[in-house]
Design a protein around this motif. Sequence first.
Motif, PDB file in Angstrom:
ATOM      1  N   GLY A  91       0.825  -1.198   0.000  1.00 13.79           N
ATOM      2  CA  GLY A  91       0.000   0.000   0.000  1.00 13.79           C
ATOM      3  C   GLY A  91       0.860   1.249   0.000  1.00 13.79           C
ATOM      4  N   PRO A  92       0.259   2.399  -0.260  1.00 13.02           N
ATOM      5  CA  PRO A  92       1.016   3.654  -0.269  1.00 13.02           C
ATOM      6  C   PRO A  92       1.306   4.138   1.142  1.00 13.02           C
ATOM      7  CG  PRO A  92      -1.294   4.110  -0.659  1.00 13.02           C
ATOM      8  CD  PRO A  92      -1.165   2.611  -0.608  1.00 13.02           C
ATOM      9  N   SER A  93       2.393   4.886   1.281  1.00 15.58           N
ATOM     10  CA  SER A  93       2.657   5.561   2.546  1.00 15.58           C
ATOM     11  C   SER A  93       1.764   6.795   2.653  1.00 15.58           C
ATOM     12  CB  SER A  93       4.127   5.977   2.622  1.00 15.58           C
ATOM     13  OG  SER A  93       4.386   6.998   1.664  1.00 15.58           O
ATOM     14  N   THR A  94       1.703   7.376   3.830  1.00 11.39           N
ATOM     15  CA  THR A  94       0.939   8.613   3.993  1.00 11.39           C
ATOM     16  C   THR A  94       1.496   9.697   3.078  1.00 11.39           C
ATOM     17  OG1 THR A  94       0.651   8.003   6.322  1.00 11.39           O
ATOM     18  CG2 THR A  94       0.019  10.227   5.694  1.00 11.39           C
ATOM     19  N   TRP A  95       2.797   9.769   2.942  1.00 15.49           N
ATOM     20  CA  TRP A  95       3.432  10.720   2.033  1.00 15.49           C
ATOM     21  C   TRP A  95       2.902  10.529   0.610  1.00 15.49           C
ATOM     22  CZ3 TRP A  95       6.310  15.003   1.921  1.00 15.49           C
ATOM     23  CH2 TRP A  95       7.051  15.308   0.779  1.00 15.49           C
TER      24      TRP A  95
END
Length: 280
Positions: A91-95
């Motif tokens: 999944g993507p990071s918060t950034w």
Amino acid sequence: MGEFTSVAAAALKAAEAACGPVDLEEISDRRGSAVWKASGPRGAVSIKLGTGEAIEVTSREASVLDQLPGYTVTTGRFANGVWYVTPWLAGPSTWDVFRPLRKKDEGRDDALAAAVDLCCAVADLHHAGWVHGDLQPQHGIHTEHGVRLLDFAWSRRLADTPWSRFDGTMIHLTAPELAARIINGPQPVRTTQPTDVYALAATLWTCATGAWPLDYEAGGLAKDAPVEAKRKAIAHRAVPMATATPWPALQARLRYVLLAAPDDRPTATELVKLIEAVDG
């Protein structure tokens, strides 16, 4: 792959036991800490090796993962260090989730939901009696099962301090009181849940703006000033906050957290409610 197997054949064997025959992708390699993504027909895992000065922190992180609910880890040693294998978090990071906002001022609803989810993950960790100690924009992964946190090398139970010395992590996300304790001692310095919340708010500020929350140049410091100089200025609250406000409603709440005294700082749970009230 030959070099990898020569130093940590057992780690590769553990990865293949979980995934089948794997392909390795190097993710990072610095200061004695190296991470690979191992992908196979049955899934993917992360392999981390610690050598030299990184042996202690890698061992400590593996110990934390072994204690946290919802995380699994396999560990071992080799001639030059230690290793552990843990499921890869997809999944993507918060950034990454905030990228459309920074690039084109788009995706505020997704960014706001990601901010809430990250705060909830930190709140859950705190409720379980832990301090993360190294929250950064890349350390929350937004999976299909919710946010999972990364990099637990400086995490601790509230009753424990599993290191003999703490000299700080990302300086730009360091709470003033933590900076002061690092400077003045005594060691071992203890991270706290309020210092986590400061780092959490600073992380979200950075994700939203693409810049650190403090304006060093306005505080008389060059961008490349030594970490020690920045730490001293942060400890004395001598660095003003950045003035750019691409998202005023969110940043006003984050600014409140970042400027608050430690005892007045909201908890991670309270920060969830503050962010939920933001009008995108």
